[in-house]
Structures are given as structure tokens and as C-alpha cells.
Design a protein around this motif. Structure first.
Motif, PDB file in Angstrom:
ATOM      1  N   UNK A   1      70.677  17.946 -41.429  1.00 19.07           N
ATOM      2  CA  UNK A   1      71.819  18.179 -42.322  1.00 19.07           C
ATOM      3  C   UNK A   1      73.104  18.250 -41.512  1.00 19.07           C
ATOM      4  N   UNK A   2      74.220  17.853 -42.161  1.00 16.16           N
ATOM      5  CA  UNK A   2      75.499  17.840 -41.469  1.00 16.16           C
ATOM      6  C   UNK A   2      75.950  19.254 -41.121  1.00 16.16           C
ATOM      7  N   UNK A   3      76.464  19.402 -39.904  1.00 15.64           N
ATOM      8  CA  UNK A   3      76.943  20.702 -39.441  1.00 15.64           C
ATOM      9  C   UNK A   3      78.456  20.657 -39.223  1.00 15.64           C
ATOM     10  N   UNK A   4      79.120  21.741 -39.587  1.00 18.22           N
ATOM     11  CA  UNK A   4      80.562  21.843 -39.370  1.00 18.22           C
ATOM     12  C   UNK A   4      80.875  23.205 -38.761  1.00 18.22           C
ATOM     13  N   UNK A   5      81.915  23.239 -37.947  1.00 19.13           N
ATOM     14  CA  UNK A   5      82.413  24.487 -37.375  1.00 19.13           C
ATOM     15  C   UNK A   5      83.904  24.591 -37.665  1.00 19.13           C
ATOM     16  N   UNK A   6      84.281  25.629 -38.388  1.00 17.79           N
ATOM     17  CA  UNK A   6      85.685  25.842 -38.754  1.00 17.79           C
ATOM     18  C   UNK A   6      86.259  26.946 -37.863  1.00 17.79           C
ATOM     19  N   UNK A   7      87.221  26.578 -37.058  1.00 19.42           N
ATOM     20  CA  UNK A   7      87.853  27.554 -36.161  1.00 19.42           C
ATOM     21  C   UNK A   7      89.019  28.220 -36.897  1.00 19.42           C
ATOM     22  N   UNK A   8      88.968  29.536 -36.971  1.00 19.73           N
ATOM     23  CA  UNK A   8      89.960  30.287 -37.741  1.00 19.73           C
ATOM     24  C   UNK A   8      90.566  31.391 -36.875  1.00 19.73           C
ATOM     25  N   UNK A   9      91.872  31.414 -36.801  1.00 25.76           N
ATOM     26  CA  UNK A   9      92.530  32.542 -36.139  1.00 25.76           C
ATOM     27  C   UNK A   9      92.717  33.702 -37.112  1.00 25.76           C
ATOM     28  N   UNK A  10      92.760  33.405 -38.430  1.00 21.87           N
ATOM     29  CA  UNK A  10      92.895  34.433 -39.464  1.00 21.87           C
ATOM     30  C   UNK A  10      92.007  34.051 -40.642  1.00 21.87           C
ATOM     31  N   UNK A  11      91.016  34.874 -40.922  1.00 16.93           N
ATOM     32  CA  UNK A  11      90.089  34.638 -42.029  1.00 16.93           C
ATOM     33  C   UNK A  11      90.008  35.908 -42.873  1.00 16.93           C
ATOM     34  N   UNK A  12      90.379  35.794 -44.155  1.00 21.08           N
ATOM     35  CA  UNK A  12      90.336  36.965 -45.033  1.00 21.08           C
ATOM     36  C   UNK A  12      88.902  37.279 -45.428  1.00 21.08           C
ATOM     37  N   UNK A  13      88.533  38.554 -45.258  1.00 25.26           N
ATOM     38  CA  UNK A  13      87.207  39.050 -45.626  1.00 25.26           C
ATOM     39  C   UNK A  13      87.366  40.012 -46.803  1.00 25.26           C
ATOM     40  N   UNK A  26      80.398  28.734 -39.194  1.00 25.07           N
ATOM     41  CA  UNK A  26      79.428  27.663 -38.978  1.00 25.07           C
ATOM     42  C   UNK A  26      78.763  27.304 -40.297  1.00 25.07           C
ATOM     43  N   UNK A  27      78.731  26.016 -40.590  1.00 22.33           N
ATOM     44  CA  UNK A  27      78.164  25.515 -41.836  1.00 22.33           C
ATOM     45  C   UNK A  27      77.002  24.574 -41.559  1.00 22.33           C
ATOM     46  N   UNK A  28      75.982  24.654 -42.390  1.00 24.17           N
ATOM     47  CA  UNK A  28      74.914  23.659 -42.400  1.00 24.17           C
ATOM     48  C   UNK A  28      74.823  23.126 -43.821  1.00 24.17           C
ATOM     49  N   UNK A  29      75.128  21.848 -43.987  1.00 26.00           N
ATOM     50  CA  UNK A  29      75.167  21.279 -45.330  1.00 26.00           C
ATOM     51  C   UNK A  29      76.248  21.943 -46.154  1.00 26.00           C
ATOM     52  N   UNK A  30      75.866  22.471 -47.313  1.00 24.91           N
ATOM     53  CA  UNK A  30      76.865  23.078 -48.213  1.00 24.91           C
ATOM     54  C   UNK A  30      76.889  24.602 -48.125  1.00 24.91           C
ATOM     55  N   UNK A  31      76.203  25.166 -47.115  1.00 27.28           N
ATOM     56  CA  UNK A  31      76.126  26.622 -47.035  1.00 27.28           C
ATOM     57  C   UNK A  31      76.643  27.150 -45.699  1.00 27.28           C
ATOM     58  N   UNK A  32      77.058  28.404 -45.749  1.00 28.52           N
ATOM     59  CA  UNK A  32      77.547  29.081 -44.553  1.00 28.52           C
ATOM     60  C   UNK A  32      76.359  29.590 -43.748  1.00 28.52           C
ATOM     61  N   UNK A  33      76.330  29.201 -42.489  1.00 31.23           N
ATOM     62  CA  UNK A  33      75.244  29.630 -41.598  1.00 31.23           C
ATOM     63  C   UNK A  33      75.584  30.966 -40.939  1.00 31.23           C
ATOM     64  N   UNK A  34      76.812  31.093 -40.452  1.00 28.73           N
ATOM     65  CA  UNK A  34      77.205  32.300 -39.740  1.00 28.73           C
ATOM     66  C   UNK A  34      78.715  32.358 -39.602  1.00 28.73           C
ATOM     67  N   UNK A  35      79.211  33.572 -39.373  1.00 32.45           N
ATOM     68  CA  UNK A  35      80.614  33.799 -39.009  1.00 32.45           C
ATOM     69  C   UNK A  35      80.589  34.587 -37.709  1.00 32.45           C
ATOM     70  N   UNK A  36      81.041  33.968 -36.614  1.00 30.00           N
ATOM     71  CA  UNK A  36      80.894  34.575 -35.295  1.00 30.00           C
ATOM     72  C   UNK A  36      82.257  34.643 -34.592  1.00 30.00           C
ATOM     73  N   UNK A 373      74.686  32.321 -46.017  1.00 35.22           N
ATOM     74  CA  UNK A 373      73.883  32.052 -47.206  1.00 35.22           C
ATOM     75  C   UNK A 373      74.686  31.661 -48.425  1.00 35.22           C
ATOM     76  N   UNK A 374      76.002  31.916 -48.404  1.00 34.11           N
ATOM     77  CA  UNK A 374      76.818  31.553 -49.559  1.00 34.11           C
ATOM     78  C   UNK A 374      77.290  30.102 -49.459  1.00 34.11           C
ATOM     79  N   UNK A 375      77.736  29.574 -50.586  1.00 32.02           N
ATOM     80  CA  UNK A 375      78.240  28.208 -50.613  1.00 32.02           C
ATOM     81  C   UNK A 375      79.541  28.110 -49.815  1.00 32.02           C
ATOM     82  N   UNK A 376      79.720  26.975 -49.173  1.00 31.88           N
ATOM     83  CA  UNK A 376      80.876  26.776 -48.288  1.00 31.88           C
ATOM     84  C   UNK A 376      82.095  26.381 -49.091  1.00 31.88           C
ATOM     85  N   UNK A 377      82.725  27.375 -49.723  1.00 35.58           N
ATOM     86  CA  UNK A 377      83.995  27.207 -50.429  1.00 35.58           C
ATOM     87  C   UNK A 377      85.057  27.944 -49.620  1.00 35.58           C
TER      88      UNK A 377
END
Length: 408
Positions: A1-13, A26-36, A373-377
Motif C-alpha cells: 500500500x502507498x505510504x506517505x509522510x507529512x512533515x508538520x511544524x504545527x499540528x493541532x491536536x 505517517x500514513x499507510x493507504x487511507x489511514x494514519x499509521x502513527x504521529x511521531x 487508525x483513523x482516516x487520513x483527513x
């Protein structure tokens, strides 16, 4: 599955109510794998990397009260007799796509004619068209002569309204079941008068407690939530006692109504933007004078009730009533400025448009926050919208379901 990494200096939680600094999503397909943390991300050679470090990143925004078939025209009732469902469907799809590009990856559609929003939702879900994730209410339910009814002469009628503009508990039960039959996700009903219906008084109650309770009980039986268009105090109170999930607008509330909201854990979707647009544009824009007069009459009480609910701890969710006069699709983020101006903390306002809205929609297991585990929106904005809400209108990145729809 396609993997994406979004680099964020500011991410609202929204879970913590704060901004995380220097993280990688980190994303795998349409889901969030991790936030590190960025310094712990390690080797990301297998990931397509997207640099969002110069932007403010948020979970995809959610507007919990929109109408897709109308587009902010000054008097939508004037053109309705000449419009077909095909017109509304094409308009609705275009509006939904416009909203997505503004950063709203999910919408709660609070009523359109003849199941056009269900058709749009289904086509998006099948992948035939792109657009936001939609939760739809089918046709709103009301009584004869109510805000849900047409205002035509006795010799004209809209046959599409017949199953939903009804009177008595048996007819209300049938209207709920008819909506369910045709694929709605939740039930919307009109408990009071409204601004954009000629001949109705904004605050007057237009549905009995027994009728409201029938609707709420039937929806609950099907496992659905309920929303009610409610301006007047008595209608708000009866809807709360009947078990409604959310009060939409809530423009005239006394202390007892606020206390009931707290007691019953009822959510408020205030839609502050809609009457403001009507007042600001005035009759010269083509808005009927009676609609302006009604908006002006409830303006101060609307703000007062919103502040009282906020002080009392009522759950408040972001919603705009987009589609009503000069509430244009794609411009819903203007609501943030009003929420903040009337006393809501900027972080709480963004929570209301992310995890708070997701909880109202019972979608918090899949959207509303950036968690494994959540959808990558995810969406991103230029500037800092927590410091200046106008920056919400500078959406420059949109990802829904792991697919990038905008990156400028």
C-alpha cells in the motif's frame, strides 16, 4: 500500500487541545499509521514525503450544518418553482466539491429536496466523483404551514414535500420511516418558525411535543441521531425534552432552556454566520425585507443564548447553515471569527469543527483528530488561524482519505 509522510511544524491536536510541534504523520493507504516527533521519525525512504512545515496543519474540518442544493442566493424560494431535482443535484455536487477545497473534508447535510444529497453522498462513496464525506438527513420533517412547508398559493404545490409536511404522530412516524427507507443517516425536523419562510414567526412553536417525541423515539429505534431547526424558546424546550440530539440555531433561549441543554446533554449548533450575512447584506442585495426584519429581531438574543450555553458548559459544535442567503459554499470558515469574537477560545472553536463535530455525528472513531487508525483527513492553512481566524480562509492543502486534492 502507498505510504506517505507529512512533515508538520504545527499540528493541532483536538484531543489535548493544543498544537504539537515538529511531528511527522505517517500514513499507510487511507489511514494514519502513527504521529511521531520529527527527530524520531527515522528512515523514511519508503514514504512519499509532503512538506507542510511552513503551514498550520489540522484534522479535516467538519461543518455540521449545510445545505448542498442552495448556493447563497438572496431569495432561494423565488427560483425554486422553476428548478428540477437535476438542477439541485448538479448544484449540490459542485457545492460539496467547493467545500472540500476550502478544507471541509466532512459535512453534515441538514436537509435537501427529494434525496439529492443522498445521491451525491452515494456517488462520492462509490468513487464516481470526488467530494467530502457526507452525513445526510434526507428531507426535513415539518407541519402544515411550517418552516418546512412551501409558501405557494393554494393552487400550487411541491409534490416532493407531501410525505414530510405532515400533521399528527402517525404521520410523523411515517415521515421518519420514509426517510430511513431512502437512505438518510439522521433525522432533521422543524420545531419552530424560521427566518427564510414567509409568513412564519421565528419564535413560534410549530410542532407539538408529542409529534417531536414520536420523531425522536423513531429515530432512536433505528439507531439514528436527530437535529431540529429551533429558534423559539418553547420549541427548543419541548425538543430537548423529547430527546433531540442537537438544537440547530437556538436563537431565542431563556435560562431554563440552557439548563435543559445541560441536563439532557443536548448539543448546540449555533450557525452564527447565517443571520449575520442576511443583516449585513440588507434588502438592496435582493434579500426579502421580511427575512431581514426577522434576522434583526433575533440577533441579540442569538448571541446572548450562545454565550449562556458556552458559560453553562453546553457542547457547542461548528455549523454554518451554508446555502442560505450569502452564506456561500467554500466560505464557511468565516464562522470561526464569530465564535471567537463572542468568547470562544480559538482552540475550542477548532475543536468544535473537528473532534466535537465528529462526536455529534458519531464519527469520532474515524475522523476528527489525527490519531493512529483513523482516516487520513488533514488540511493545512497559511498563517496561524488560532491567532487570526481569517487565516482559515487561506486553506492551501487538503487531504481526504489519504488522497491529496489540493496542495498550493
Amino acid at each position: 500500500m502507498e505510504k506517505k509522510a507529512l512533515r508538520c511544524s504545527r499540528l493541532f491536536d483536538p484531543v489535548a487541545g493544543l498544537v504539537k510541534r515538529d511531528v511527522v504523520v505517517l500514513l499507510i493507504g487511507n489511514k494514519i499509521e502513527a504521529v511521531v516527533p520529527a527527530k524520531e521519525a527515522g528512515n523514511l525512504e519508503d514514504y512519499e514525503q509532503i512538506d507542510l512545515t511552513a503551514r498550520f496543519v489540522s484534522p479535516g474540518l467538519i461543518d455540521a450544518h449545510v445545505h448542498l442544493g442552495i448556493s447563497g442566493q438572496p431569495n432561494p424560494g423565488a427560483t425554486r418553482p422553476r428548478e428540477t431535482d437535476a438542477d439541485w443535484t448538479l448544484t449540490g455536487l459542485k457545492n460539496a466539491q467547493t467545500d472540500l477545497m476550502a478544507g471541509f473534508t466532512s459535512l453534515r447535510v441538514c436537509g435537501d429536496r427529494n434525496f439529492i444529497s443522498e445521491a451525491i453522498r452515494n456517488s462520492i462513496n462509490r468513487g464516481e466523483f470526488y467530494g467530502p464525506r457526507l452525513m445526510t438527513s434526507g428531507m426535513y420533517i415539518g407541519t402544515t404551514g411550517s418552516h418546512a412547508d412551501d409558501s405557494y398559493s393554494p393552487y400550487l404545490s411541491d409534490p416532493g414535500l407531501a410525505p414530510f409536511v405532515v400533521d399528527g404522530t402517525a404521520a410523523m412516524l411515517h415521515a421518519v420511516r420514509y426517510n430511513v427507507k431512502h437512505g438518510c443517516d439522521f433525522i432533521k425536523f422543524m420545531s419552530t418558525g424560521g427566518v427564510m419562510s414567509p409568513g412564519t414567526t421565528v419564535g413560534v412553536q410549530q410542532m407539538s411535543f408529542e409529534e417531536m417525541k414520536t420523531i425522536c423515539d423513531a429515530a432512536r429505534m433505528y439507531g439514528m441521531t436527530t437535529a431540529t431547526h429551533a429558534n423559539g424558546t418553547s420549541g427548543i424546550k419541548d425538543a430537548i425534552r423529547a430527546g433531540v440530539t442537537s438544537i440547530e440555531h437556538g436563537t431565542i433561549m431563556d435560562d431554563e432552556a440552557v439548563a435543559l441543554m445541560v441536563e439532557y446533554k443536548t448539543t448546540l449548533v449555533p450557525t452564527l454566520l447565517a443571520p449575520m450575512h442576511i443583516i449585513e447584506h440588507g434588502s438592496a442585495s435582493g434579500i426579502p425585507q421580511w427575512a431581514i426584519d426577522k434576522s434583526v429581531s433575533v440577533h441579540e438574543s442569538h448571541i446572548r443564548g450562545f454565550k449562556a450555553c458556552m458559560k453553562a458548559g453546553v457542547e457547542i459544535v461548528f455549523g454554518t447553515d451554508t446555502g442560505t442567503p450569502f452564506s456561500l459554499h467554500g466560505g464557511m470558515a468565516q464562522e470561526f471569527a464569530l465564535l471567537v469574537a463572542y468568547g470562544m477560545a480559538p482552540e475550542r472553536a477548532l475543536y468544535a469543527a473537528t473532534l466535537g463535530a465528529a462526536k455529534l455525528m458519531r464519527w469520532e472513531d474515524k475522523v476528527g483528530s489525527v490519531e493512529p487508525g483513523k482516516l487520513a483527513d488533514l488540511v493545512a492553512f497559511e498563517g496561524d488561524p488560532l491567532a487570526d481566524p481569517a487565516d482559515y480562509l487561506r486553506c492551501s492543502f487538503v487531504m481526504k482519505d489519504g488522497i491529496v486534492y489540493k496542495n498550493v
